[in-house]
Write an enzyme that holds these catalytic residues in place. Sequence first.
Site, PDB file in Angstrom:
ATOM      1  N   PRO A  88       0.798  -1.225   0.000  1.00 27.47           N
ATOM      2  CA  PRO A  88       0.000   0.000   0.000  1.00 27.47           C
ATOM      3  C   PRO A  88       0.837   1.285   0.000  1.00 27.47           C
ATOM      4  CG  PRO A  88      -0.080  -1.064   2.152  1.00 27.47           C
ATOM      5  CD  PRO A  88       0.574  -2.044   1.207  1.00 27.47           C
ATOM      6  N   ASN A  89       0.295   2.252  -0.707  1.00 24.52           N
ATOM      7  CA  ASN A  89       0.860   3.611  -0.819  1.00 24.52           C
ATOM      8  C   ASN A  89       2.102   3.687  -1.698  1.00 24.52           C
ATOM      9  OD1 ASN A  89      -1.068   4.961   0.921  1.00 24.52           O
ATOM     10  ND2 ASN A  89      -0.115   3.812   2.586  1.00 24.52           N
ATOM     11  N   ARG A 124       5.287  10.882  -2.541  1.00 23.88           N
ATOM     12  CA  ARG A 124       5.088  10.543  -1.138  1.00 23.88           C
ATOM     13  C   ARG A 124       6.397  10.658  -0.352  1.00 23.88           C
ATOM     14  NH1 ARG A 124       4.768   4.408   1.037  1.00 23.88           N
ATOM     15  NH2 ARG A 124       4.229   4.979   3.155  1.00 23.88           N
ATOM     16  N   TYR A 156      11.471   8.141   0.717  1.00 24.08           N
ATOM     17  CA  TYR A 156      11.272   7.183  -0.378  1.00 24.08           C
ATOM     18  C   TYR A 156      11.846   7.628  -1.721  1.00 24.08           C
ATOM     19  CZ  TYR A 156       8.099   5.410   3.172  1.00 24.08           C
ATOM     20  OH  TYR A 156       7.583   4.938   4.352  1.00 24.08           O
ATOM     21  N   ASN A 179       7.838  -5.852  -1.286  1.00 26.32           N
ATOM     22  CA  ASN A 179       7.856  -4.731  -0.355  1.00 26.32           C
ATOM     23  C   ASN A 179       6.419  -4.613   0.159  1.00 26.32           C
ATOM     24  OD1 ASN A 179       7.844  -2.394   1.083  1.00 26.32           O
ATOM     25  ND2 ASN A 179       8.896  -1.156  -0.460  1.00 26.32           N
ATOM     26  N   ALA A 186       3.377  -0.924   4.609  1.00 25.94           N
ATOM     27  CA  ALA A 186       2.879  -0.930   5.992  1.00 25.94           C
ATOM     28  C   ALA A 186       2.439  -2.330   6.445  1.00 25.94           C
ATOM     29  CB  ALA A 186       1.726   0.054   6.130  1.00 25.94           C
ATOM     30  N   GLU A 220      12.707  -9.594   0.890  1.00 23.90           N
ATOM     31  CA  GLU A 220      11.908  -8.469   1.373  1.00 23.90           C
ATOM     32  C   GLU A 220      12.709  -7.192   1.126  1.00 23.90           C
ATOM     33  OE1 GLU A 220      11.231  -8.805   5.586  1.00 23.90           O
ATOM     34  OE2 GLU A 220      10.499  -6.751   5.753  1.00 23.90           O
ATOM     35  N   HIS A 251      12.776  -2.862   1.339  1.00 24.61           N
ATOM     36  CA  HIS A 251      12.222  -1.567   1.768  1.00 24.61           C
ATOM     37  C   HIS A 251      13.096  -0.458   1.213  1.00 24.61           C
ATOM     38  CE1 HIS A 251       9.431  -3.560   4.406  1.00 24.61           C
ATOM     39  NE2 HIS A 251      10.430  -4.342   4.766  1.00 24.61           N
ATOM     40  N   SER A 267      13.235   2.650   2.387  1.00 24.78           N
ATOM     41  CA  SER A 267      13.829   3.350   3.533  1.00 24.78           C
ATOM     42  C   SER A 267      14.434   2.319   4.488  1.00 24.78           C
ATOM     43  CB  SER A 267      12.754   4.164   4.262  1.00 24.78           C
ATOM     44  OG  SER A 267      11.796   3.302   4.850  1.00 24.78           O
ATOM     45  N   ARG A 301      13.855   4.187  11.849  1.00 26.00           N
ATOM     46  CA  ARG A 301      12.679   5.058  11.903  1.00 26.00           C
ATOM     47  C   ARG A 301      11.894   4.786  13.196  1.00 26.00           C
ATOM     48  NH1 ARG A 301       9.756   4.740   6.233  1.00 26.00           N
ATOM     49  NH2 ARG A 301       8.612   6.455   7.224  1.00 26.00           N
TER      50      ARG A 301
HETATM   51  C1  DQA Z   1       8.401   0.861   3.378  1.00 26.92           C
HETATM   52  C2  DQA Z   1       8.578   1.053   4.890  1.00 26.92           C
HETATM   53  C3  DQA Z   1       7.270   0.851   5.607  1.00 26.92           C
HETATM   54  O1  DQA Z   1       7.446   1.018   7.024  1.00 26.92           O
HETATM   55  C4  DQA Z   1       6.247   1.857   5.135  1.00 26.92           C
HETATM   56  O2  DQA Z   1       5.003   1.647   5.759  1.00 26.92           O
HETATM   57  C5  DQA Z   1       6.115   1.894   3.664  1.00 26.92           C
HETATM   58  C6  DQA Z   1       7.300   1.742   2.825  1.00 26.92           C
HETATM   59  C7  DQA Z   1       9.690   1.180   2.606  1.00 26.92           C
HETATM   60  O3  DQA Z   1       9.758   0.793   1.439  1.00 26.92           O
HETATM   61  O4  DQA Z   1      10.599   1.815   3.125  1.00 26.92           O
HETATM   62  O5  DQA Z   1       5.044   2.145   3.130  1.00 26.92           O
HETATM   63  O6  DQA Z   1       8.076  -0.506   3.143  1.00 26.92           O
END
Ligand code: DQA
Length: 150
Positions: free
Chosen positions: A16-17, A24, A29, A80, A83, A104, A106, A108, A113
């Site tokens: 998501p997102n 964003r 990111y 990825n 959240a 996996e 990410h 960031s 964080r």
């Molecule tokens: C994320 C890190 C997650 O904590 C966050 O909710 C994201 C992006 C990343 O790619 O750094 O949406 O997965």
Amino acid sequence: MADSRSAKRILVVHGPNLNMLGQREPGHYGSRSLADINQALTAKAAELGLALSTFQSNHEGEIVDTMQQAAGRVQGLIINPAAFTHTSVAIRDAVLLLQVPTIEVHLSNIHSREPFRRHSYIADIAMAQISGLGESGYLFALEALAKRIA
Ligand code: DQA
């Protein structure tokens, strides 16, 4: 390059997102859009002789459905979960169901964080977690999977 019938297949799942990448929170990111990242992955997959499909959803159930449909059809997974990394037993179970080497990713560094981002429901069942390298993390993941499933 392998021909398309014999090429190993990699599924890339974005949670998501991540459809909002580029707009964003660029401090976390970066400025690359999801389309940019998928394009870079597709080009790298072609170099490596892999067949790649990408999927993004904001909905947990759609991610689970897609992974169920991929069972027996893909040889590697890059995910990825965004959240859902920190919340979803359902996505963990779908990763287990796929039974393929999984990385996996990410963008960031989730360990630098908020404390709630440090826990991942995927990390202990994945081959590796790559966190904090931006788009390069996906490309490294693809190279590592290519070697693993060669
Ligand atoms: C994320 C890190 C997650 O904590 C966050 O909710 C994201 C992006 C990343 O790619 O750094 O949406 O997965």
